[in-house]
Design a protein around this motif. Sequence first.
Motif, PDB file in Angstrom:
ATOM      1  N   GLU B 154       0.805  -1.231   0.000  1.00  0.00           N
ATOM      2  CA  GLU B 154       0.000   0.000   0.000  1.00  0.00           C
ATOM      3  C   GLU B 154       0.837   1.281   0.000  1.00  0.00           C
ATOM      4  O   GLU B 154       0.292   2.374  -0.144  1.00  0.00           O
ATOM      5  CB  GLU B 154      -0.944  -0.012   1.222  1.00  0.00           C
ATOM      6  N   ASP B 155       2.152   1.140   0.163  1.00  0.00           N
ATOM      7  CA  ASP B 155       2.994   2.331   0.159  1.00  0.00           C
ATOM      8  C   ASP B 155       2.856   3.038  -1.195  1.00  0.00           C
ATOM      9  O   ASP B 155       2.969   2.400  -2.246  1.00  0.00           O
ATOM     10  CB  ASP B 155       4.456   1.944   0.400  1.00  0.00           C
ATOM     11  N   PRO B 156       2.596   4.350  -1.199  1.00  0.00           N
ATOM     12  CA  PRO B 156       2.388   5.056  -2.477  1.00  0.00           C
ATOM     13  C   PRO B 156       3.562   4.927  -3.445  1.00  0.00           C
ATOM     14  O   PRO B 156       3.381   5.018  -4.661  1.00  0.00           O
ATOM     15  CB  PRO B 156       2.222   6.519  -2.045  1.00  0.00           C
ATOM     16  N   LYS B 157       4.762   4.673  -2.932  1.00  0.00           N
ATOM     17  CA  LYS B 157       5.921   4.503  -3.817  1.00  0.00           C
ATOM     18  C   LYS B 157       5.901   3.129  -4.499  1.00  0.00           C
ATOM     19  O   LYS B 157       6.561   2.932  -5.507  1.00  0.00           O
ATOM     20  CB  LYS B 157       7.224   4.661  -3.020  1.00  0.00           C
ATOM     21  N   ALA B 158       5.175   2.186  -3.927  1.00  0.00           N
ATOM     22  CA  ALA B 158       5.102   0.843  -4.531  1.00  0.00           C
ATOM     23  C   ALA B 158       3.746   0.651  -5.221  1.00  0.00           C
ATOM     24  O   ALA B 158       3.685   0.513  -6.435  1.00  0.00           O
ATOM     25  CB  ALA B 158       5.307  -0.226  -3.477  1.00  0.00           C
ATOM     26  N   LEU B 159       2.682   0.650  -4.453  1.00  0.00           N
ATOM     27  CA  LEU B 159       1.337   0.356  -4.974  1.00  0.00           C
ATOM     28  C   LEU B 159       1.369  -0.858  -5.899  1.00  0.00           C
ATOM     29  O   LEU B 159       0.962  -0.790  -7.063  1.00  0.00           O
ATOM     30  CB  LEU B 159       0.760   1.560  -5.713  1.00  0.00           C
ATOM     31  N   GLU B 194      -6.280   3.706   3.108  1.00  0.00           N
ATOM     32  CA  GLU B 194      -6.895   4.891   2.506  1.00  0.00           C
ATOM     33  C   GLU B 194      -6.311   5.137   1.127  1.00  0.00           C
ATOM     34  O   GLU B 194      -5.347   5.877   0.967  1.00  0.00           O
ATOM     35  CB  GLU B 194      -6.633   6.120   3.390  1.00  0.00           C
ATOM     36  N   PRO B 195      -6.870   4.491   0.107  1.00  0.00           N
ATOM     37  CA  PRO B 195      -6.316   4.675  -1.242  1.00  0.00           C
ATOM     38  C   PRO B 195      -6.580   6.086  -1.763  1.00  0.00           C
ATOM     39  O   PRO B 195      -7.593   6.702  -1.413  1.00  0.00           O
ATOM     40  CB  PRO B 195      -7.062   3.631  -2.074  1.00  0.00           C
ATOM     41  N   GLU B 196      -5.662   6.550  -2.591  1.00  0.00           N
ATOM     42  CA  GLU B 196      -5.825   7.892  -3.171  1.00  0.00           C
ATOM     43  C   GLU B 196      -6.976   7.879  -4.182  1.00  0.00           C
ATOM     44  O   GLU B 196      -7.790   8.789  -4.229  1.00  0.00           O
ATOM     45  CB  GLU B 196      -4.516   8.296  -3.845  1.00  0.00           C
ATOM     46  N   ASN B 197      -7.015   6.816  -4.977  1.00  0.00           N
ATOM     47  CA  ASN B 197      -8.102   6.664  -5.951  1.00  0.00           C
ATOM     48  C   ASN B 197      -8.832   5.359  -5.712  1.00  0.00           C
ATOM     49  O   ASN B 197      -8.202   4.347  -5.440  1.00  0.00           O
ATOM     50  CB  ASN B 197      -7.539   6.625  -7.381  1.00  0.00           C
ATOM     51  N   TYR B 198     -10.151   5.392  -5.820  1.00  0.00           N
ATOM     52  CA  TYR B 198     -10.913   4.159  -5.704  1.00  0.00           C
ATOM     53  C   TYR B 198     -12.300   4.362  -6.316  1.00  0.00           C
ATOM     54  O   TYR B 198     -12.811   5.484  -6.380  1.00  0.00           O
ATOM     55  CB  TYR B 198     -11.001   3.685  -4.257  1.00  0.00           C
ATOM     56  N   LEU B 199     -12.880   3.253  -6.762  1.00  0.00           N
ATOM     57  CA  LEU B 199     -14.130   3.345  -7.532  1.00  0.00           C
ATOM     58  C   LEU B 199     -15.299   3.915  -6.720  1.00  0.00           C
ATOM     59  O   LEU B 199     -16.170   4.581  -7.279  1.00  0.00           O
ATOM     60  CB  LEU B 199     -14.526   1.952  -8.051  1.00  0.00           C
ATOM     61  N   PHE B 200     -15.339   3.656  -5.426  1.00  0.00           N
ATOM     62  CA  PHE B 200     -16.481   4.103  -4.612  1.00  0.00           C
ATOM     63  C   PHE B 200     -16.331   5.542  -4.127  1.00  0.00           C
ATOM     64  O   PHE B 200     -17.076   5.990  -3.265  1.00  0.00           O
ATOM     65  CB  PHE B 200     -16.681   3.161  -3.409  1.00  0.00           C
ATOM     66  N   ASN B 201     -15.360   6.246  -4.697  1.00  0.00           N
ATOM     67  CA  ASN B 201     -15.175   7.646  -4.316  1.00  0.00           C
ATOM     68  C   ASN B 201     -16.078   8.498  -5.209  1.00  0.00           C
ATOM     69  O   ASN B 201     -15.762   8.760  -6.371  1.00  0.00           O
ATOM     70  CB  ASN B 201     -13.697   8.030  -4.487  1.00  0.00           C
ATOM     71  N   GLU B 204     -14.513  11.975  -6.582  1.00  0.00           N
ATOM     72  CA  GLU B 204     -13.545  11.989  -7.684  1.00  0.00           C
ATOM     73  C   GLU B 204     -13.639  10.680  -8.444  1.00  0.00           C
ATOM     74  O   GLU B 204     -13.133   9.649  -7.999  1.00  0.00           O
ATOM     75  CB  GLU B 204     -12.132  12.166  -7.109  1.00  0.00           C
ATOM     76  N   LYS B 205     -14.305  10.719  -9.574  1.00  0.00           N
ATOM     77  CA  LYS B 205     -14.568   9.471 -10.291  1.00  0.00           C
ATOM     78  C   LYS B 205     -13.355   9.029 -11.111  1.00  0.00           C
ATOM     79  O   LYS B 205     -12.676   9.857 -11.709  1.00  0.00           O
ATOM     80  CB  LYS B 205     -15.801   9.651 -11.176  1.00  0.00           C
ATOM     81  N   VAL B 206     -13.111   7.714 -11.086  1.00  0.00           N
ATOM     82  CA  VAL B 206     -11.990   7.172 -11.868  1.00  0.00           C
ATOM     83  C   VAL B 206     -12.462   5.943 -12.641  1.00  0.00           C
ATOM     84  O   VAL B 206     -13.463   5.333 -12.292  1.00  0.00           O
ATOM     85  CB  VAL B 206     -10.805   6.752 -10.952  1.00  0.00           C
ATOM     86  N   ALA B 207     -11.708   5.632 -13.694  1.00  0.00           N
ATOM     87  CA  ALA B 207     -11.985   4.402 -14.431  1.00  0.00           C
ATOM     88  C   ALA B 207     -10.839   3.431 -14.187  1.00  0.00           C
ATOM     89  O   ALA B 207      -9.675   3.834 -14.141  1.00  0.00           O
ATOM     90  CB  ALA B 207     -12.091   4.704 -15.921  1.00  0.00           C
ATOM     91  N   TYR B 208     -11.176   2.159 -13.989  1.00  0.00           N
ATOM     92  CA  TYR B 208     -10.145   1.129 -13.831  1.00  0.00           C
ATOM     93  C   TYR B 208     -10.210   0.174 -15.007  1.00  0.00           C
ATOM     94  O   TYR B 208     -11.289  -0.297 -15.358  1.00  0.00           O
ATOM     95  CB  TYR B 208     -10.363   0.354 -12.525  1.00  0.00           C
ATOM     96  N   GLY B 209      -9.054  -0.048 -15.615  1.00  0.00           N
ATOM     97  CA  GLY B 209      -8.961  -1.088 -16.621  1.00  0.00           C
ATOM     98  C   GLY B 209      -9.428  -0.747 -18.019  1.00  0.00           C
ATOM     99  O   GLY B 209      -9.847  -1.638 -18.759  1.00  0.00           O
TER     100      GLY B 209
END
Lengths: 192, 394
Positions: B154-159, B194-201, B204-209
């Motif tokens: 979960e480290d932002p440098k790895a993800l 606490e992810p920076e981006n996630y679908l249930f946010n 701030e809407k994002v698309a995955y995949g």
Amino acid sequence: MSDMLEIRWHGRGGQGVKTAALLLADVAFNTGKYVQGFPEYGPERMGAPVTAYNRICDEVIRDHSNIYEPDFVVVVDETLLKSVNVIKGLKPEGAILVNTDQGPEKIAAKLKGYAGKVLTIDARKISEELLGAYFPNMPMLAGVIKMSRVMDEQVFLDNMNISLKHKFASKPQMITGNMKVLERSLGEVQGL
Amino acid sequence: MIKDRLSGNEAVALAMKSMNMDVMAAFPITPSTEIPQYFSQFVADGATETIFVPVESEHSAMSACIGAQAAGARSCTATSSCGLALMNEVLSVASSLRLPITMCCVTRALTGPINIHNDHSDAMGVRDCGWIQLYAENAQEAYDNYIMAVRIAEDPKALLPVMVCQDGFITSHAVENIILLAEDEIRKFAGFYEPENYLFNSREKVAYGPYDSPVYFMEHKRQQAQAMIDSLEVINAVSQSFGDLTGRYYDLLEAYRAEDADRLLVVLGSTAGTAKQVVDELRKAGEKVGLIKIRAFRPFPVQALVQALGNAKIVAVLDKSEGMSANGGPLFADVCAALGGRGPRLVNYIYGLGGRDVRPLHIKEVFEHLKDDIEGKTPAAKTAANYRYLAVRE
């Protein structure tokens, strides 16, 4: 690692051999030892020969191989004497414990070539008389304590009482019966 | 500090429970089955709030983890052998979406012929899927690595997703002494996801995949590769803070009595324990031997390895999988690439396939061969053969 105690169990699938080896690891752990308890898995089915192992030591155990030169061997099923070389690698200064209604002399004759001590216990009789069914692993576990002297007998019984209370939390009637089996089995090892 | 005795599978199930995962999706396969089995018991007992998703295949298990993690949940799974192979397609989806899923891989031979026992062919088969891979020597390390894996992933440098590998049966089914952490200590260490981006946010809407055309695909791969490079540092930092908490410090690799050794082994997993005992024995007899245990196989710890191998005359790399490359196993290939032709001579041993027991006498045999190699006693025909087999009938 000269003070390492190594035990090999032989039995058949369904006889509780793995459980017995893990319980031995449990009680040895409770007396402050480093332990390993592990089965050698094969095709899993009722009645197939199974092998399990224990290492018990005062120091950290790092060896992850099977045991080839055990100090003690336990044979939970007498019929294995015909099909498995149960004394393979067994140290002559060690001992073997066999579940049988025959005496140590008769069993020793079947273990041609083994120079060490041959012990016997009638686990079927003890189990059937006290539990009304054949569960050979508990008498054999008590027999191993007697044979190996790995811990004080009272310490063993006290610890088993705790383990069984945990294991049979929903079946308390199993605790008293198994404790009786263990107590009686400690006194019924032949050939000491 | 809680002293206990557990099998590797119990230990990992307990680590998963202690971290209060949001979702566990799993399908049973020997020898990893016990992990979801213990875990579903925890769920049934109300000992964890995790949603357990029993799926109909490993492909679905990983797909469910991907969906859950993308939605913003912390998810995990466990598998072995053919189960991991069936996940292969979606493993790359998880890593390229940069979803920090964690998984326990209880290593087992890949089928063909059918075999349920330990080797590393399953984990090696997915080594290029973009997952961090950590290998454990015993139940303690499987447990510790799993607790660290969540923070590393979960480290932002790895993800990046992390696979915690332990040896099937040898570690997974053997009861050993272990030191556990209290649940609140683990939860505090793992932190809240606490992810920076996630679908249930909804803010701030994002698309995955979505589809990635040649215009950007390569840049995305380059970034993903950079994350793997950067994760070396992340693993070190998380391991440091885990050490500060527990007193058990881990590096990318462990160099055991290696500093002045003229002969070294490079190994993964439970073999390291058996080999350490042999090293101690031979050291007592005055022989300069040692070993390197690789903990992080992905990312591969090039710098640490080059440094650790520096003074040896010869190094045997032990591969618990046959890469079928006609040029040695996968660990050997990575060690060769790391050294780039510099440093000590490297030889490869394929060993322990499909549960072939690895005994101290086998490890001694390797050190004996290496001695012969150094002294030039190896028969001429064998001198050139750097690709060898251990304990095989031929």
